[in-house]
Design a protein around this motif. Structure first.
Motif, short mmCIF file in Angstrom:
data_model
loop_
_atom_site.label_atom_id
_atom_site.label_comp_id
_atom_site.label_asym_id
_atom_site.label_seq_id
_atom_site.Cartn_x
_atom_site.Cartn_y
_atom_site.Cartn_z
N LEU A 165 -0.11 -5.65 3.90
CA LEU A 165 -1.30 -6.08 4.64
C LEU A 165 -2.14 -4.88 5.08
O LEU A 165 -3.37 -4.96 5.12
N ALA A 166 -1.47 -3.77 5.41
CA ALA A 166 -2.22 -2.56 5.77
C ALA A 166 -3.01 -2.04 4.57
O ALA A 166 -4.19 -1.65 4.69
N TYR A 167 -2.37 -2.04 3.41
CA TYR A 167 -3.07 -1.66 2.17
C TYR A 167 -4.24 -2.62 1.90
O TYR A 167 -5.38 -2.18 1.61
N HIS A 168 -3.97 -3.90 2.03
CA HIS A 168 -4.99 -4.92 1.75
C HIS A 168 -6.19 -4.78 2.69
O HIS A 168 -7.35 -4.80 2.26
N GLU A 169 -5.88 -4.59 3.98
CA GLU A 169 -6.95 -4.47 4.98
C GLU A 169 -7.80 -3.23 4.71
O GLU A 169 -9.03 -3.26 4.85
N ALA A 170 -7.14 -2.15 4.27
CA ALA A 170 -7.88 -0.91 4.02
C ALA A 170 -8.83 -1.06 2.83
O ALA A 170 -10.02 -0.73 2.92
N TRP A 171 -8.30 -1.57 1.71
CA TRP A 171 -9.19 -1.61 0.54
C TRP A 171 -10.25 -2.68 0.65
O TRP A 171 -11.39 -2.47 0.20
N THR A 172 -9.91 -3.82 1.29
CA THR A 172 -10.96 -4.83 1.47
C THR A 172 -11.96 -4.38 2.54
O THR A 172 -13.07 -4.91 2.58
N GLY A 173 -11.59 -3.41 3.35
CA GLY A 173 -12.51 -2.81 4.31
C GLY A 173 -13.25 -1.61 3.74
O GLY A 173 -13.87 -0.85 4.50
N HIS A 174 -13.16 -1.43 2.41
CA HIS A 174 -13.87 -0.36 1.70
C HIS A 174 -13.39 1.03 2.08
O HIS A 174 -14.12 2.00 1.91
N ASP A 175 -12.17 1.13 2.62
CA ASP A 175 -11.62 2.45 2.94
C ASP A 175 -10.50 2.73 1.93
O ASP A 175 -9.32 2.60 2.23
N PHE A 176 -10.91 3.12 0.71
CA PHE A 176 -9.91 3.26 -0.33
C PHE A 176 -9.03 4.48 -0.12
O PHE A 176 -7.87 4.50 -0.55
N ASP A 177 -9.55 5.51 0.54
CA ASP A 177 -8.69 6.66 0.87
C ASP A 177 -7.54 6.22 1.77
O ASP A 177 -6.38 6.62 1.55
N ARG A 178 -7.84 5.41 2.75
CA ARG A 178 -6.77 4.90 3.63
C ARG A 178 -5.83 3.97 2.85
O ARG A 178 -4.61 4.03 3.03
N ALA A 179 -6.40 3.17 1.98
CA ALA A 179 -5.56 2.29 1.16
C ALA A 179 -4.55 3.11 0.36
O ALA A 179 -3.37 2.74 0.26
N MET A 180 -4.99 4.24 -0.18
CA MET A 180 -4.12 5.05 -1.04
C MET A 180 -2.96 5.67 -0.26
O MET A 180 -1.96 6.05 -0.87
N THR A 181 -3.06 5.76 1.07
CA THR A 181 -1.94 6.32 1.85
C THR A 181 -0.72 5.39 1.81
O THR A 181 0.38 5.82 2.19
N HIS A 182 -0.91 4.15 1.35
CA HIS A 182 0.20 3.20 1.25
C HIS A 182 0.75 3.11 -0.17
O HIS A 182 1.66 2.32 -0.43
N ILE A 183 0.21 3.90 -1.08
CA ILE A 183 0.57 3.82 -2.50
C ILE A 183 1.45 5.01 -2.87
O ILE A 183 1.10 6.16 -2.60
N ALA A 184 2.58 4.74 -3.54
CA ALA A 184 3.47 5.80 -3.98
C ALA A 184 2.82 6.59 -5.13
O ALA A 184 2.06 6.04 -5.92
N ASP A 185 3.13 7.88 -5.20
CA ASP A 185 2.57 8.72 -6.27
C ASP A 185 2.91 8.17 -7.65
O ASP A 185 2.12 8.29 -8.58
N ASP A 186 4.11 7.61 -7.77
CA ASP A 186 4.55 7.10 -9.08
C ASP A 186 4.39 5.59 -9.19
O ASP A 186 5.16 4.92 -9.89
N VAL A 187 3.37 5.07 -8.52
CA VAL A 187 3.12 3.62 -8.55
C VAL A 187 2.93 3.13 -9.99
O VAL A 187 2.38 3.84 -10.83
N VAL A 188 3.41 1.92 -10.22
CA VAL A 188 3.17 1.23 -11.49
C VAL A 188 2.47 -0.07 -11.15
O VAL A 188 2.91 -0.81 -10.26
N CYS A 189 1.36 -0.33 -11.84
CA CYS A 189 0.58 -1.54 -11.58
C CYS A 189 0.40 -2.32 -12.88
O CYS A 189 -0.16 -1.79 -13.85
N ASP A 190 0.89 -3.55 -12.89
CA ASP A 190 0.69 -4.43 -14.04
C ASP A 190 -0.50 -5.32 -13.74
O ASP A 190 -0.43 -6.20 -12.88
N ALA A 191 -1.60 -5.06 -14.44
CA ALA A 191 -2.86 -5.76 -14.23
C ALA A 191 -3.19 -6.56 -15.49
O ALA A 191 -2.55 -6.38 -16.53
N PRO A 192 -4.19 -7.45 -15.44
CA PRO A 192 -4.51 -8.25 -16.62
C PRO A 192 -4.74 -7.43 -17.89
O PRO A 192 -4.35 -7.84 -18.97
#
Lengths: 123, 123
Positions: B9-36
Motif C-alpha cells: 500500500l505504501a508503494y501503491h500510494e506513492a506511485w498513484t501520488g506521482h511520487d515514483f522516486d518514493r515508490a522505488m524505495t519499496h522495490i528490491a534491486d533485483d525485482v522481477v515484474c511479470d506484466a502483460p
C-alpha cells in the motif's frame, strides 16, 4: 452460510473444471459483471460471456485468493486453446452465498491477436 | 518490519501520488515484474516500465487490498490521460520490506487503440 472466499473458490473450481452448470449455481440471477469489454447484466448474459471461456480453458493455476466478510479477490493463470499464459484477476462480491458482482481483469490483446491470426490477418 | 500489505500500500500510494522516486524505495534491486507484455527484470527496467504509467495517471481508486505474511494482492481502477476506467490487479511478493516480485494484470487493448488513434490510424 459459507463465507465469500469459499463461495468464490467453489465457483472458480467448477468453471475451471469445465462444469459451468455447477459454476452457475454460485451466481445470483441479477449478477453484474464488469469485464474488459464492458458491463454484463444478469445470469444468462453472464453464462454467454463466461461459458465459452470455460470451454477453451486447457489448464489453470490459482496464484492468490483472499476474502473478507463481503468479498473475495482471486488471481489465477490460465492456458487456453488460443492463448497460453493468460492470467486474470477477479474481485467478487457475495451476498447470501451467491456471487452478485464480479470485476474481471485480463489482457484482451493476445486473444485479439489469436483471433486475427486464425482469420489469416497479420497483426 | 512492516507486513507485505503495508509495504504494497505504501508503494501503491506513492506511485498513484506521482511520487515514483518514493515508490522505488519499496522495490528490491533485483525485482522481477511479470506484466502483460512480458517479464521485466531489475529496478531500473521496472522504473522504465512503470514510471511512465505513473505520469499519465489522472486518478485512481483502490478497489480491494489483501495480504498475508509473504504477499499482497491489490485491485484498483485508474483514469489515465489516454484511457479512462483502466483497472489493474497486482500480486506482490515482499521480502525484508521490499517488493521482490509483481505480477500485474491489465487490459492493453484500450491503450493500444488510444496509441493508434493518436497516430491517426483507425481501429
Amino acid at each position: 452460510m459459507t463465507d465469500p472466499l469459499t463461495t468464490a473458490l467453489a465457483y472458480h473450481e467448477a468453471w475451471t473444471g469445465h462444469d459451468f452448470d455447477r459454476a452457475m449455481t454460485h451466481i445470483a440471477d441479477d449478477v453484474v459483471c464488469d469485464a474488459p469489454a464492458g458491463r454484463i447484466e444478469g445470469a444468462e448474459a453472464f453464462r454467454a460471456f463466461m461459458g465459452p471461456f470455460s470451454r477453451i480453458l486447457v489448464s489453470s493455476t490459482l496464484l492468490a485468493a483472499f476474502g473478507d466478510e463481503r468479498t473475495a479477490l482471486l488471481m489465477y493463470d490460465t492456458d487456453t486453446v488460443p492463448v497460453r499464459n493468460a492470467p486474470a484477476s477477479e474481485f467478487l462480491t457475495v451476498r447470501d452465498g451467491l456471487i452478485t458482482h464480479l470485476r474481471i481483469i485480463f489482457d484482451r490483446t493476445p486473444f485479439d491477436a489469436a483471433r486475427l491470426a486464425a482469420q489469416g490477418i497479420p497483426t
